[in-house]
Design a protein around this motif. Structure first.
Motif, short mmCIF file in Angstrom:
data_model
loop_
_atom_site.label_atom_id
_atom_site.label_comp_id
_atom_site.label_asym_id
_atom_site.label_seq_id
_atom_site.Cartn_x
_atom_site.Cartn_y
_atom_site.Cartn_z
N CYS A 21 0.85 -1.19 0.00
CA CYS A 21 0.00 0.00 0.00
C CYS A 21 0.89 1.24 0.00
O CYS A 21 2.11 1.13 0.04
N GLN A 22 0.25 2.40 -0.05
CA GLN A 22 1.01 3.65 0.02
C GLN A 22 0.99 4.19 1.44
O GLN A 22 -0.06 4.19 2.10
N ILE A 23 2.13 4.67 1.86
CA ILE A 23 2.32 5.14 3.24
C ILE A 23 1.39 6.33 3.57
O ILE A 23 1.21 7.24 2.76
N SER A 68 -5.22 -1.84 5.51
CA SER A 68 -4.33 -3.00 5.42
C SER A 68 -3.91 -3.46 6.81
O SER A 68 -3.85 -4.64 7.11
N ARG A 69 -3.62 -2.48 7.68
CA ARG A 69 -3.14 -2.80 9.03
C ARG A 69 -4.23 -3.39 9.92
O ARG A 69 -3.95 -3.91 10.99
N GLN A 70 -5.47 -3.31 9.49
CA GLN A 70 -6.57 -3.90 10.27
C GLN A 70 -6.78 -5.39 9.96
O GLN A 70 -7.62 -6.04 10.58
N VAL A 71 -6.04 -5.91 8.98
CA VAL A 71 -6.21 -7.32 8.60
C VAL A 71 -5.39 -8.22 9.52
O VAL A 71 -4.17 -8.02 9.67
N ASN A 117 2.24 4.99 -4.84
CA ASN A 117 1.32 3.95 -5.29
C ASN A 117 1.93 3.11 -6.39
O ASN A 117 1.66 1.91 -6.49
N VAL A 118 2.74 3.76 -7.22
CA VAL A 118 3.37 3.06 -8.34
C VAL A 118 4.24 1.91 -7.80
O VAL A 118 4.18 0.78 -8.30
N GLU A 119 5.01 2.19 -6.75
CA GLU A 119 5.88 1.14 -6.16
C GLU A 119 5.05 0.01 -5.56
O GLU A 119 5.41 -1.16 -5.68
N ALA A 120 3.94 0.36 -4.89
CA ALA A 120 3.08 -0.67 -4.29
C ALA A 120 2.55 -1.61 -5.36
O ALA A 120 2.58 -2.84 -5.21
N CYS A 121 2.09 -1.03 -6.48
CA CYS A 121 1.54 -1.86 -7.57
C CYS A 121 2.64 -2.67 -8.24
O CYS A 121 2.42 -3.82 -8.63
N MET A 122 3.84 -2.09 -8.35
CA MET A 122 4.96 -2.80 -8.96
C MET A 122 5.30 -4.04 -8.14
O MET A 122 5.60 -5.10 -8.70
N GLU A 123 5.26 -3.91 -6.83
CA GLU A 123 5.55 -5.02 -5.94
C GLU A 123 4.57 -6.18 -6.19
O GLU A 123 4.96 -7.35 -6.20
N LEU A 124 3.31 -5.84 -6.42
CA LEU A 124 2.30 -6.86 -6.72
C LEU A 124 2.60 -7.53 -8.06
O LEU A 124 2.63 -8.77 -8.16
N VAL A 125 2.85 -6.72 -9.07
CA VAL A 125 3.13 -7.24 -10.42
C VAL A 125 4.37 -8.13 -10.41
O VAL A 125 4.42 -9.17 -11.07
N ASN A 126 5.37 -7.76 -9.60
CA ASN A 126 6.61 -8.54 -9.52
C ASN A 126 6.50 -9.75 -8.61
O ASN A 126 7.48 -10.47 -8.40
N GLY A 127 5.35 -9.97 -8.03
CA GLY A 127 5.15 -11.14 -7.19
C GLY A 127 5.62 -10.98 -5.76
O GLY A 127 5.65 -11.94 -4.99
N GLY A 128 5.99 -9.77 -5.36
CA GLY A 128 6.47 -9.53 -4.00
C GLY A 128 5.36 -9.30 -2.99
O GLY A 128 5.62 -9.23 -1.80
N ALA A 129 4.14 -9.15 -3.45
CA ALA A 129 3.00 -8.97 -2.54
C ALA A 129 1.81 -9.73 -3.10
O ALA A 129 1.73 -9.97 -4.31
N VAL A 179 -2.82 -5.41 -3.21
CA VAL A 179 -2.66 -3.97 -2.94
C VAL A 179 -4.03 -3.48 -2.50
O VAL A 179 -5.05 -3.92 -3.04
N ILE A 180 -4.06 -2.60 -1.49
CA ILE A 180 -5.32 -1.91 -1.19
C ILE A 180 -5.15 -0.46 -1.59
O ILE A 180 -4.23 0.23 -1.14
N ASN A 181 -6.03 -0.02 -2.49
CA ASN A 181 -5.92 1.34 -3.02
C ASN A 181 -7.32 1.84 -3.35
O ASN A 181 -8.30 1.08 -3.32
N ASP A 182 -7.42 3.11 -3.71
CA ASP A 182 -8.73 3.70 -4.03
C ASP A 182 -9.26 3.12 -5.35
O ASP A 182 -8.51 3.01 -6.33
N ALA A 183 -10.54 2.78 -5.35
CA ALA A 183 -11.16 2.10 -6.49
C ALA A 183 -11.00 2.85 -7.83
O ALA A 183 -10.68 2.21 -8.84
N PRO A 184 -11.21 4.17 -7.89
CA PRO A 184 -11.07 4.83 -9.21
C PRO A 184 -9.63 4.80 -9.72
O PRO A 184 -9.41 4.80 -10.95
N VAL A 185 -8.67 4.73 -8.82
CA VAL A 185 -7.26 4.67 -9.21
C VAL A 185 -6.95 3.26 -9.72
O VAL A 185 -6.23 3.08 -10.71
N ILE A 186 -7.53 2.26 -9.06
CA ILE A 186 -7.39 0.87 -9.52
C ILE A 186 -8.02 0.73 -10.91
O ILE A 186 -7.40 0.16 -11.82
N ALA A 187 -9.20 1.29 -11.10
CA ALA A 187 -9.90 1.19 -12.40
C ALA A 187 -9.03 1.78 -13.52
O ALA A 187 -8.93 1.21 -14.60
#
Ligand code: GLN
Length: 243
Positions: free
Chosen positions: A136-138, A146-149, A160-172, A175-183
């Motif tokens: 996620c983004q700090i 995320s911290r409530q899970v 946010n770019v780094e958070a998404c990159m981590e997911l794409v690279n298989g490191g996470a 990602v939890i992010n705002d829906a319109p940004v995900i779209a």
């Protein structure tokens, strides 16, 4: 002649006063990894829905808008120390933040969502995140959620770019992010490797943030926002980014 000269001086003073008034600068800051609200184009210009809206609001209120890049978690401290006048960064109006800054009237309704790799079959929404690794983004509501899970490992990145990159690279795992940004992200080449899962979590309203003591600025900017909503300018900017 004397009278004429006096008149000329008065007129000149009037003109320069008007120019000075038009030169009132509004120091806006944003964290531009949040497309389509704020990002940078190939020329390095700040673009996006928030950027167009805050420029239009500033203009309407008689300011020259200057935008700078500040990390998301530093936006509120920068307002508190008067380094900037306004933060425009898809900021959710929350109770905790409202204790330390003043928000404009809400200008956009969003909400959080979960993003996973396209091939992921075990995470179908927020409740499946227990024990998973979440990026996620700090300083964001996404980090908070995320911290409530239970048992999750949360890695908070500066952007946010780094958070998404981590997911794409298989490191996470997610990602939890705002829906319109995900779209918006899902339509990009990297986003093609991901999918949004589950419902949008509770609704969140975005507001522009100001220093608590800057009552007049907040009032002027709210008035400008109301005018832009009434005269169709807000709708035009909305259509540009969301239709
Ligand atoms: N809306 C979210 C928040 O306020 C995320 C904002 C962002 O990442 N720019 O925390």
């Amino acid at each position: 002649m004397k009278k004429l000269a006096m008149l000329a001086v008065i007129v000149l003073m009037g003109i320069s006063a008007t120019c000075m008034a038009a030169e009132k600068i509004l120091r806006v800051a944003t964290e531009p990894t949040f497309a389509p609200f704020e990002f940078t184009d190939d020329k390095g210009e700040f673009v996006g829905f928030d950027m167009d809206l805050i420029r239009a609001m500033g203009k309407e209120a008689g300011y020259k808008v200057e935008i700078q890049h500040i990390g998301f978690d530093a936006l509120i401290p920068s307002l508190q120390t008067n380094i900037i006048d306004c933060a425009a960064s898809g900021i959710t109006i929350t109770e905790a933040r409202s204790k330390v800054v003043t928000f404009s009237a809400p200008y956009y309704t969003a909400g959080l969502q979960v993003l996973v790799s396209v091939g992921n079959t075990d995470i179908k929404g927020y409740t499946d995140l227990k024990g998973k690794k979440i990026a996620c983004q700090i300083g964001t509501t996404g980090e908070n959620k995320s911290r409530q899970v239970d048992g999750a490992t949360v890695v908070a990145y500066n952007t946010n770019v780094e958070a998404c990159m981590e997911l794409v690279n298989g490191g996470a795992d997610a990602v939890i992010n705002d829906a319109p940004v995900i779209a918006f992200y899902l339509k990009t080449p990297a986003g093609k490797k991901c999918k949004a899962v589950g419902d949008i979590l509770e609704a969140e309203e975005y507001g522009f943030a100001f220093n608590k003591n800057n009552v007049k600025l907040t009032k002027d900017m709210n008035k400008a926002l109301a005018t832009l909503k009434k005269n169709g300018e807000y709708d035009k900017i909305y259509a540009k980014w969301f239709n």
